[in-house]
Scaffold this motif. Structure first.
Motif, PDB file in Angstrom:
ATOM      1  N   LEU A  81       0.872  -1.298   0.009  1.00  0.00           N
ATOM      2  CA  LEU A  81       0.040   0.095  -0.066  1.00  0.00           C
ATOM      3  C   LEU A  81       0.911   1.313  -0.033  1.00  0.00           C
ATOM      4  CD1 LEU A  81      -3.108   0.846  -0.028  1.00  0.00           C
ATOM      5  CD2 LEU A  81      -2.871   0.884   2.421  1.00  0.00           C
ATOM      6  N   PRO A  82       1.328   1.808  -1.064  1.00  0.00           N
ATOM      7  CA  PRO A  82       2.217   2.651  -1.148  1.00  0.00           C
ATOM      8  C   PRO A  82       1.814   4.012  -0.475  1.00  0.00           C
ATOM      9  CG  PRO A  82       1.970   2.011  -3.417  1.00  0.00           C
ATOM     10  CD  PRO A  82       0.897   1.093  -2.688  1.00  0.00           C
ATOM     11  N   PRO A  83       0.450   4.669  -0.519  1.00  0.00           N
ATOM     12  CA  PRO A  83       0.773   5.831   0.458  1.00  0.00           C
ATOM     13  C   PRO A  83       0.844   5.439   1.857  1.00  0.00           C
ATOM     14  CG  PRO A  83      -1.137   5.546  -1.254  1.00  0.00           C
ATOM     15  CD  PRO A  83      -0.443   4.219  -1.448  1.00  0.00           C
ATOM     16  N   LEU A  84       0.601   4.521   2.379  1.00  0.00           N
ATOM     17  CA  LEU A  84       0.691   4.039   3.657  1.00  0.00           C
ATOM     18  C   LEU A  84       2.119   4.151   3.958  1.00  0.00           C
ATOM     19  CD1 LEU A  84      -0.275   3.529   6.648  1.00  0.00           C
ATOM     20  CD2 LEU A  84      -0.308   1.012   6.111  1.00  0.00           C
ATOM     21  N   GLY A  85       2.945   3.513   3.332  1.00  0.00           N
ATOM     22  CA  GLY A  85       4.441   3.635   3.242  1.00  0.00           C
ATOM     23  C   GLY A  85       5.011   5.087   3.421  1.00  0.00           C
ATOM     24  N   LEU A 140       1.589  13.583   6.836  1.00  0.00           N
ATOM     25  CA  LEU A 140       0.624  14.103   5.696  1.00  0.00           C
ATOM     26  C   LEU A 140       1.007  15.404   5.201  1.00  0.00           C
ATOM     27  CD1 LEU A 140      -2.874  14.024   7.820  1.00  0.00           C
ATOM     28  CD2 LEU A 140      -2.186  12.543   5.412  1.00  0.00           C
ATOM     29  N   GLY A 141       2.032  15.110   4.076  1.00  0.00           N
ATOM     30  CA  GLY A 141       2.644  16.292   3.517  1.00  0.00           C
ATOM     31  C   GLY A 141       2.412  16.158   2.008  1.00  0.00           C
ATOM     32  N   LEU A 142       3.189  16.971   1.353  1.00  0.00           N
ATOM     33  CA  LEU A 142       2.896  16.934  -0.143  1.00  0.00           C
ATOM     34  C   LEU A 142       3.446  15.903  -0.864  1.00  0.00           C
ATOM     35  CD1 LEU A 142       2.700  18.651  -2.929  1.00  0.00           C
ATOM     36  CD2 LEU A 142       5.093  19.024  -2.664  1.00  0.00           C
ATOM     37  N   GLN A 143       4.236  14.971  -0.264  1.00  0.00           N
ATOM     38  CA  GLN A 143       4.774  13.807  -0.672  1.00  0.00           C
ATOM     39  C   GLN A 143       3.977  12.758  -0.560  1.00  0.00           C
ATOM     40  OE1 GLN A 143       7.371  13.329  -2.554  1.00  0.00           O
ATOM     41  NE2 GLN A 143       8.175  15.490  -2.271  1.00  0.00           N
ATOM     42  N   PHE A 144       2.991  12.888   0.432  1.00  0.00           N
ATOM     43  CA  PHE A 144       1.891  11.943   0.676  1.00  0.00           C
ATOM     44  C   PHE A 144       0.743  11.927  -0.281  1.00  0.00           C
ATOM     45  CE2 PHE A 144      -2.380  11.177   2.473  1.00  0.00           C
ATOM     46  CZ  PHE A 144      -2.098   9.742   2.741  1.00  0.00           C
ATOM     47  N   TRP A 145       0.321  13.414  -0.531  1.00  0.00           N
ATOM     48  CA  TRP A 145      -0.577  13.560  -1.663  1.00  0.00           C
ATOM     49  C   TRP A 145      -0.315  12.963  -3.016  1.00  0.00           C
ATOM     50  CZ3 TRP A 145      -5.178  13.442   0.470  1.00  0.00           C
ATOM     51  CH2 TRP A 145      -5.272  13.910   2.084  1.00  0.00           C
ATOM     52  N   LEU A 146       0.938  13.419  -3.077  1.00  0.00           N
ATOM     53  CA  LEU A 146       1.435  13.135  -4.825  1.00  0.00           C
ATOM     54  C   LEU A 146       1.555  11.719  -4.815  1.00  0.00           C
ATOM     55  CD1 LEU A 146       2.762  13.860  -7.193  1.00  0.00           C
ATOM     56  CD2 LEU A 146       5.111  13.950  -5.685  1.00  0.00           C
ATOM     57  N   ILE A 161      -3.201   6.492  -7.820  1.00  0.00           N
ATOM     58  CA  ILE A 161      -4.477   6.111  -8.601  1.00  0.00           C
ATOM     59  C   ILE A 161      -4.282   6.067  -9.906  1.00  0.00           C
ATOM     60  CG2 ILE A 161      -6.391   7.833  -9.254  1.00  0.00           C
ATOM     61  CD1 ILE A 161      -6.413   8.908  -6.333  1.00  0.00           C
ATOM     62  N   PHE A 162      -3.272   6.855 -10.392  1.00  0.00           N
ATOM     63  CA  PHE A 162      -2.986   6.851 -12.039  1.00  0.00           C
ATOM     64  C   PHE A 162      -2.186   5.451 -12.629  1.00  0.00           C
ATOM     65  CE2 PHE A 162      -3.072  11.649 -12.080  1.00  0.00           C
ATOM     66  CZ  PHE A 162      -4.163  11.645 -12.707  1.00  0.00           C
ATOM     67  N   GLY A 163      -1.698   4.884 -11.439  1.00  0.00           N
ATOM     68  CA  GLY A 163      -1.179   3.665 -11.760  1.00  0.00           C
ATOM     69  C   GLY A 163      -0.317   3.107 -10.335  1.00  0.00           C
ATOM     70  N   ILE A 209       4.214   2.732  -6.213  1.00  0.00           N
ATOM     71  CA  ILE A 209       5.355   1.885  -5.642  1.00  0.00           C
ATOM     72  C   ILE A 209       6.718   2.385  -5.684  1.00  0.00           C
ATOM     73  CG2 ILE A 209       6.515  -0.340  -5.523  1.00  0.00           C
ATOM     74  CD1 ILE A 209       3.674  -1.506  -6.124  1.00  0.00           C
ATOM     75  N   ILE A 210       6.810   3.096  -6.999  1.00  0.00           N
ATOM     76  CA  ILE A 210       8.326   3.515  -7.132  1.00  0.00           C
ATOM     77  C   ILE A 210       8.657   4.759  -6.401  1.00  0.00           C
ATOM     78  CG2 ILE A 210       9.792   4.607  -8.949  1.00  0.00           C
ATOM     79  CD1 ILE A 210       8.483   2.539 -10.842  1.00  0.00           C
TER      80      ILE A 210
END
Length: 50
Positions: A10-14, A21-27, A33-35, A40-41
């Motif tokens: 689960l990439p966002p959790l990592g 909860l910063g810019l990197q999290f939302w990015l 969502i897009f892929g 993961i990368i």
């Protein structure tokens, strides 16, 4: 090591566990969502960078 495994499942959790909860999290949510693979990368890159 655990964060990398979480980032693969689960990439966002990592990213959240690494930076909160910063810019990197939302990015990462947007990339996931897009892929799933770009999310993961990005998550692994964030975890290894810090």
């Amino acid at each position: 090591m655990i964060r990398i495994l979480v980032a693969i499942i689960l990439p966002p959790l990592g990213v959240f566990l690494q930076v909160g909860l910063g810019l990197q999290f939302w990015l990462n949510i947007l990339l996931t969502i897009f892929g799933y693979v770009p999310g993961i990368i990005h998550a692994i890159w964030i975890i290894l960078r810090r």
